[in-house]
Design an enzyme around this catalytic site. Structure first.
Site, PDB file in Angstrom:
ATOM      1  N   SER A 162       0.845  -1.185   0.000  1.00 58.82           N
ATOM      2  CA  SER A 162       0.000   0.000   0.000  1.00 58.82           C
ATOM      3  C   SER A 162       0.891   1.249   0.000  1.00 58.82           C
ATOM      4  O   SER A 162       1.670   1.426  -0.921  1.00 58.82           O
ATOM      5  CB  SER A 162      -0.968  -0.049   1.182  1.00 58.82           C
ATOM      6  OG  SER A 162      -2.002   0.893   1.031  1.00 58.82           O
ATOM      7  N   ASP A 202      -8.778  -4.628  -6.280  1.00 61.34           N
ATOM      8  CA  ASP A 202      -8.396  -3.664  -5.250  1.00 61.34           C
ATOM      9  C   ASP A 202      -9.181  -2.349  -5.420  1.00 61.34           C
ATOM     10  O   ASP A 202      -9.022  -1.668  -6.436  1.00 61.34           O
ATOM     11  CB  ASP A 202      -6.898  -3.388  -5.350  1.00 61.34           C
ATOM     12  CG  ASP A 202      -6.338  -2.639  -4.160  1.00 61.34           C
ATOM     13  OD1 ASP A 202      -7.110  -1.951  -3.459  1.00 61.34           O
ATOM     14  OD2 ASP A 202      -5.116  -2.728  -3.934  1.00 61.34           O
ATOM     15  N   HIS A 216      -7.051  -5.531  -1.928  1.00 63.09           N
ATOM     16  CA  HIS A 216      -5.930  -4.785  -1.361  1.00 63.09           C
ATOM     17  C   HIS A 216      -5.138  -5.695  -0.433  1.00 63.09           C
ATOM     18  O   HIS A 216      -5.211  -5.613   0.794  1.00 63.09           O
ATOM     19  CB  HIS A 216      -6.460  -3.564  -0.619  1.00 63.09           C
ATOM     20  CG  HIS A 216      -5.415  -2.522  -0.362  1.00 63.09           C
ATOM     21  ND1 HIS A 216      -4.705  -1.914  -1.368  1.00 63.09           N
ATOM     22  CD2 HIS A 216      -4.953  -1.985   0.800  1.00 63.09           C
ATOM     23  CE1 HIS A 216      -3.865  -1.049  -0.855  1.00 63.09           C
ATOM     24  NE2 HIS A 216      -3.980  -1.082   0.459  1.00 63.09           N
TER      25      HIS A 216
END
Length: 631
Positions: A489, A574, A606
């Site tokens: 991320s 995602d 994600h």
């Protein structure tokens, strides 16, 4: 390195000279055979999850129940759910007969809330909407038939609150979002009585005396000032809140709606923000405040709660303990015992008798004695800011000229903490030192430290990471030719920024669902992030006002500088970091003939959650780092 620190490292080498064997990768990352234990309200039934393979599909975490007699499991466990696509991530009891859980589809984070009857096994989806994200606002422990659920079915950008019958699915609107509410707060009767709104760069706490009344503004601040309600006082007349009004660190205060500009301090620590506050539903008292310095800490408000923890710590020496659940009478508890080298075990503890019964070891395949201690460390960034972090040295190796993995966390407005991390222990077991750092902007260190990150993606935030690498080299711990970087991320963004803007520093990089282009990232956020977009523009950068800076700090726009071998992993579903973030980097690098491995999973979002996808990712990462860093 100071003499003291050298002596510390040398002492560890002397006490653990044996290099432990390499344990199978799957043993680090597989789901536990039994875990996620929860108690029914009456304490007579245990819920837990374990992996099960159905219809020839890979094993998925599903919910089971088992009877308890004197807090010990008896008889056979019964499976309640039949999920085959994805693991159930969490669940909790509603009374004695109903279990609530959430599921999404392919990692899209559009969660449904489901109820399963523990006696009949009947499953009911309480939020039968496509492309809608739902969550539980309040489990209404005193109402046997209802829960409060928020979802964005009416408007994809905002969440309304509904009272939902867990037996029939019947739903009644109790709080309609006017378009700017980003958080709701209930009182002890389960009435929606407070809310937080976001209007541009201002935040307002709304309040009402009754659920039938209109909300009125109570406190308005700029968004950098936080006044976040935690719970109502036990007479439902005032609010306990975590607030940093007039201070740098979040403190626990009470706020009287009749005098909202005044705060009564309940508890604060000068070192860090408070994270959370706990209370007893039965006894109607505050019990504990949680916060984290180098390690997790607790402040007790209540002698009974402190005595309970002291009793558990005496029974489980050498481990941190956490209470993960309890029955309604608050005399039977699910207890976790863990440390930095093991996820530990889970127990049922009966306070009236002092009996402690082990339910399961979470990962018995990985011996605690062969894992590596996680050491808190500090270093100073180039502009004088103190950075806290954690260094994990591979057990049995001399801490000199080691291959190292730098592991910046995601968020970025989150933090790394002390405890067991399977990724870190896996890498250490393979011979790598691992450095995690809480760069500026990491939460928990106060408002000033958080604000120091604004407008600093790829700049001072990245310098904090780079300076951590240089600190490792200066200490003699890291071999400067064998340093890798890995993050997910925001950590994936930091990975890409590291090999773009400091290309000589890293010999290998792994980007996991990372942001690459600050323009496309903010244009593809989920609709329910839109009310927060002005804040994102202020904290990260505005695509027009700050165009030059965002262009300069978007790795995807500077792939011509990347020459470090790179592995990218991405979930196709995602919703936060769109697959295009990874696609554009991979395509540009391949056009230039730069080595890049690309792992995409169509049924993930994600981050990878299904075991077979996790195993494939970590196998690829291990082979990649071994090839380029030669541990």
């Amino acid at each position: 390195m100071s003499n003291t620190r050298k002596q510390t490292f040398n002492a560890q080498v002397e006490s653990a000279p044996r290099v432990p064997k390499k344990y199978p990768l799957q043993d680090f990352f597989r789901n536990p055979e039994r875990g996620f234990f929860r108690l029914a309200d009456d304490g007579k039934t245990l819920g837990f999850m374990q992996p099960v393979s159905l219809d020839g599909q890979p094993a998925r975490m599903n919910i089971f129940v088992q009877a308890l007699n004197d807090a010990e499991p008896v008889g056979e466990a019964r499976r309640l759910t039949s999920e085959t696509a994805r693991d159930i991530s969490n669940f909790f009891w509603k009374g004695n007969d109903i279990i609530l859980y959430q599921k999404d589809f392919g990692g899209d984070e559009n969660f449904h809330v489901l109820a399963v009857n523990a006696r009949t096994g009947v499953v009911r989806d309480l939020t039968l909407f496509d492309h809608v994200r739902a969550g539980i606002e309040d489990d209404l422990p005193d109402d046997p038939d209802h829960v409060l659920i928020s979802h964005n079915h009416r408007d994809p950008q905002v969440f309304d609150v509904y009272r939902v019958n867990v037996h029939t699915g019947a739903s009644e609107l109790v709080a309609e979002n006017p378009g700017n509410v980003v958080g709701w707060q209930t009182d002890h009767a389960g009435k929606v009585r407070a809310a937080i709104t976001s209007d541009g760069l201002e935040t307002t706490l709304l309040y009402r005396d009754e659920e039938s009344s209109d909300f009125v503004p109570l406190i308005t601040t700029d968004y950098r000032t936080s006044v976040s309600p935690a719970l109502f006082t036990f007479d439902d007349r005032k609010l306990y809140a975590l607030s940093n009004r007039g201070r740098d660190k979040l403190a626990l205060v009470t706020i009287d709606p009749a005098r909202p500009d005044e705060e009564t301090l309940v508890f604060a620590t000068d070192e860090v923000d408070l994270d959370a506050v706990g209370y007893s539903h039965k006894r109607r008292v505050l019990t504990v405040a949680g916060y984290q310095t180098d390690k997790p800490k607790r402040h007790y408000f209540d002698a009974e709660t402190e005595a309970l923890y002291r009793q558990l710590e005496a029974k489980l020496p050498g481990y941190d303990v956490a209470i993960q659940g309890m029955n309604r009478e608050e005399d039977t508890f699910i207890v976790a015992a863990y440390n930095d080298r093991t996820p530990g075990a889970r127990y049922v503890f009966q306070a009236t008798t002092g009996a402690l019964h082990k339910l399961a070891e979470i990962n018995p395949a990985i011996p605690e004695a062969d894992m590596s201690p996680v050491q808190p460390v500090r270093y100073v960034s180039r502009d004088g800011l103190e950075i806290n972090g954690y260094l994990t040295l591979p057990a049995g190796r001399e801490p000199r000229n080691l291959p190292c993995i730098v592991n910046p966390h995601g968020g970025p407005w989150a933090r790394d903490g002390w405890g067991y991390n399977p990724e870190v222990q896996f890498l250490a077991n393979r011979g790598f030192a691992v450095l995690q750092m809480n760069f500026r902007g990491s939460t928990g260190y106060g408002r000033k430290f958080w604000e120091a990150s604004f407008g600093q993606w790829g700049l001072a935030m990245q310098d904090d990471i780079t300076d951590g690498v240089r600190w490792l080299i200066e200490q003699g711990i890291a071999d400067p030719a064998r340093i890798g970087i890995y993050g997910g991320s925001y950590g994936g963004y930091a990975t890409l920024a590291g090999i773009t803007f400091t290309p000589d520093l890293y010999a290998a990089a792994v980007d996991y669902v990372g942001v690459s282009n600050l323009f496309t990232f903010m244009n593809t956020i989920p609709p329910y992030w839109k009310p927060l977009l002005d804040k994102m523009h202020d904290m990260v950068g505005h695509p027009e006002r700050d165009r030059e800076r965002l262009e300069a700090t978007s790795p995807a726009l500077h792939v011509d500088r990347i020459r470090t071998p790179l592995l990218i992993a991405q979930g196709a579903q995602d919703p936060r970091v769109n697959k295009a973030e990874s696609d554009q980097v991979v395509q540009a690098l391949r056009d230039r003939g730069v080595e890049v491995q690309y792992l995409v999973k169509e049924n993930e979002g994600h981050g990878f959650h299904n075991d077979e996808n996790k195993f494939e990712f970590y196998e690829a990462m291990e082979a990649f780092f071994v090839t380029h860093l030669r541990p």
